[in-house]
Motif scaffolding. Structure first.
Motif, PDB file in Angstrom:
ATOM      1  N   UNK A 148      43.847 117.433  54.123  1.00 50.22           N
ATOM      2  CA  UNK A 148      43.225 118.102  54.411  1.00 50.22           C
ATOM      3  C   UNK A 148      42.336 119.157  54.875  1.00 50.22           C
ATOM      4  N   UNK A 149      41.497 119.343  53.013  1.00 46.16           N
ATOM      5  CA  UNK A 149      40.278 120.003  53.092  1.00 46.16           C
ATOM      6  C   UNK A 149      40.135 119.064  52.236  1.00 46.16           C
ATOM      7  N   UNK A 150      38.606 119.571  51.836  1.00 50.19           N
ATOM      8  CA  UNK A 150      37.530 119.256  50.831  1.00 50.19           C
ATOM      9  C   UNK A 150      37.829 118.772  49.456  1.00 50.19           C
ATOM     10  N   UNK A 151      38.834 119.386  48.391  1.00 55.28           N
ATOM     11  CA  UNK A 151      39.861 119.504  47.519  1.00 55.28           C
ATOM     12  C   UNK A 151      40.953 119.811  47.803  1.00 55.28           C
ATOM     13  N   UNK A 152      41.293 119.075  48.459  1.00 55.63           N
ATOM     14  CA  UNK A 152      43.374 119.896  49.454  1.00 55.63           C
ATOM     15  C   UNK A 152      43.798 118.773  50.016  1.00 55.63           C
ATOM     16  N   UNK A 153      45.017 118.216  49.333  1.00 60.21           N
ATOM     17  CA  UNK A 153      45.338 116.565  49.731  1.00 60.21           C
ATOM     18  C   UNK A 153      47.439 117.730  50.009  1.00 60.21           C
ATOM     19  N   UNK A 154      47.976 116.829  51.383  1.00 59.25           N
ATOM     20  CA  UNK A 154      49.264 117.240  51.635  1.00 59.25           C
ATOM     21  C   UNK A 154      50.315 116.073  51.365  1.00 59.25           C
ATOM     22  N   UNK A 155      50.614 116.590  50.385  1.00 62.76           N
ATOM     23  CA  UNK A 155      51.587 115.393  50.139  1.00 62.76           C
ATOM     24  C   UNK A 155      53.290 115.461  50.827  1.00 62.76           C
ATOM     25  N   UNK A 156      53.907 114.499  51.725  1.00 66.67           N
ATOM     26  CA  UNK A 156      54.717 115.322  52.785  1.00 66.67           C
ATOM     27  C   UNK A 156      55.609 113.644  51.983  1.00 66.67           C
ATOM     28  N   UNK A 157      56.983 114.657  51.970  1.00 66.62           N
ATOM     29  CA  UNK A 157      58.096 113.718  50.883  1.00 66.62           C
ATOM     30  C   UNK A 157      59.391 114.240  51.280  1.00 66.62           C
ATOM     31  N   UNK A 158      60.378 113.184  51.253  1.00 66.84           N
ATOM     32  CA  UNK A 158      62.286 113.850  52.059  1.00 66.84           C
ATOM     33  C   UNK A 158      62.025 115.755  51.008  1.00 66.84           C
ATOM     34  N   UNK A 159      62.705 116.165  51.511  1.00 65.95           N
ATOM     35  CA  UNK A 159      63.448 116.883  51.278  1.00 65.95           C
ATOM     36  C   UNK A 159      64.384 116.719  49.955  1.00 65.95           C
ATOM     37  N   UNK A 160      65.220 115.948  50.495  1.00 69.02           N
ATOM     38  CA  UNK A 160      65.549 115.494  49.405  1.00 69.02           C
ATOM     39  C   UNK A 160      65.347 115.546  47.874  1.00 69.02           C
ATOM     40  N   UNK A 161      64.459 115.154  48.046  1.00 73.66           N
ATOM     41  CA  UNK A 161      63.916 114.601  46.704  1.00 73.66           C
ATOM     42  C   UNK A 161      62.354 115.189  46.999  1.00 73.66           C
ATOM     43  N   UNK A 162      63.171 116.923  46.939  1.00 72.17           N
ATOM     44  CA  UNK A 162      61.092 117.599  46.461  1.00 72.17           C
ATOM     45  C   UNK A 162      61.435 117.612  45.585  1.00 72.17           C
ATOM     46  N   UNK A 163      62.941 117.947  43.913  1.00 74.71           N
ATOM     47  CA  UNK A 163      62.351 118.415  43.556  1.00 74.71           C
ATOM     48  C   UNK A 163      61.693 117.405  41.856  1.00 74.71           C
ATOM     49  N   UNK A 164      62.618 116.362  42.505  1.00 75.98           N
ATOM     50  CA  UNK A 164      61.299 115.172  41.771  1.00 75.98           C
ATOM     51  C   UNK A 164      60.399 114.325  42.185  1.00 75.98           C
ATOM     52  N   UNK A 165      59.415 115.171  43.582  1.00 80.30           N
ATOM     53  CA  UNK A 165      58.345 115.126  43.863  1.00 80.30           C
ATOM     54  C   UNK A 165      57.636 116.103  42.790  1.00 80.30           C
ATOM     55  N   UNK A 166      58.184 117.566  42.932  1.00 78.57           N
ATOM     56  CA  UNK A 166      57.368 118.174  42.539  1.00 78.57           C
ATOM     57  C   UNK A 166      57.543 117.507  40.884  1.00 78.57           C
ATOM     58  N   UNK A 167      57.746 117.777  40.487  1.00 82.23           N
ATOM     59  CA  UNK A 167      58.370 117.068  38.782  1.00 82.23           C
ATOM     60  C   UNK A 167      56.892 116.249  38.565  1.00 82.23           C
ATOM     61  N   UNK A 168      57.049 115.168  39.333  1.00 80.82           N
ATOM     62  CA  UNK A 168      56.314 114.126  39.014  1.00 80.82           C
ATOM     63  C   UNK A 168      54.722 114.132  38.991  1.00 80.82           C
ATOM     64  N   UNK A 169      54.096 115.079  40.401  1.00 79.54           N
ATOM     65  CA  UNK A 169      52.629 116.010  40.118  1.00 79.54           C
ATOM     66  C   UNK A 169      52.598 116.698  39.348  1.00 79.54           C
ATOM     67  N   UNK A 170      53.646 117.388  39.012  1.00 79.89           N
ATOM     68  CA  UNK A 170      53.329 118.175  37.761  1.00 79.89           C
ATOM     69  C   UNK A 170      52.766 117.896  37.260  1.00 79.89           C
ATOM     70  N   UNK A 171      53.798 116.783  36.264  1.00 83.20           N
ATOM     71  CA  UNK A 171      53.445 115.951  35.257  1.00 83.20           C
ATOM     72  C   UNK A 171      51.857 115.312  35.102  1.00 83.20           C
ATOM     73  N   UNK A 172      51.326 115.002  36.301  1.00 81.90           N
ATOM     74  CA  UNK A 172      50.280 113.758  36.461  1.00 81.90           C
ATOM     75  C   UNK A 172      49.371 115.368  36.151  1.00 81.90           C
TER      76      UNK A 172
END
Length: 179
Positions: A148-172
């Motif tokens: 969505x921008x030069x240094x921005x990626x929009x990541x969309x995931x299922x709301x039911x897995x939002x916590x897992x998604x945030x955890x995975x990206x945060x660890x990376x």
């Protein structure tokens, strides 16, 4: 028997933003989300209806187009996601997806490096320029990613897995910063 009252709640309350090494992961608000699946042979008519209502025609495979707060993103074979406005009348199967997805923005100069640890897709600028969109797997979760921008990626995931998604990206993010 008492009255049952249900109230919508925001996903990930208190979990975001995450900041690390010049990168930020935030909750995005794309507005209303509607999947658009044109009926057989109706792609051109759907594209014309969307163009008249939003100024945006159906983008090609792997692309996302934007006009103001409205976006139209390729979301799969014969499927697009309209965000930021209600869908107009058109010859397509329209499904409200607003409560089904969570949208996160990963911003920073090393965002593509972070995602390289999570998805089997090259998201560097040269291979994935602004306006590019893809559906892929992230830690066994299906996600949609758009630049969505030069240094921005929009990541969309299922709301039911939002916590897992945030955890995975945060660890990376931690891994990339520690390198």
């Amino acid at each position: 028997m008492g009255k049952l009252s249900l109230a919508a709640s925001a996903p990930l309350t208190g979990a975001l933003p995450v900041r690390n090494g010049g990168m930020t992961l935030t909750l995005a608000d794309p507005g209303p989300l509607t999947s658009v699946a044109p009926f057989a042979g109706q792609g051109p008519a759907v594209s014309a209806a969307l163009k008249a209502a939003t100024g945006l025609a159906l983008p090609p495979t792997g692309q996302r187009v934007v006009s103001g707060d409205v976006a139209l993103q390729w979301f799969g074979r014969d499927l697009w996601l309209l965000s930021g406005t209600e869908a107009p009348e058109m010859p397509a199967a329209l499904t409200d997806q607003s409560d089904s997805w969570v949208a996160l923005d990963l911003t920073g100069p090393r965002a593509a490096e972070v995602m390289a640890r999570l998805v089997p897709v090259d998201l560097r600028d040269a291979a994935f320029p602004e306006g590019a969109a893809v559906r892929t797997e992230l830690h066994t979760m299906m996600v949609a990613v758009a630049r969505t921008g030069p240094e921005t990626l929009r990541i969309m995931g299922f709301r039911s897995m939002a916590g897992t998604l945030v955890h995975a990206v945060s660890e990376a993010m931690e891994t990339v910063v520690g390198m």
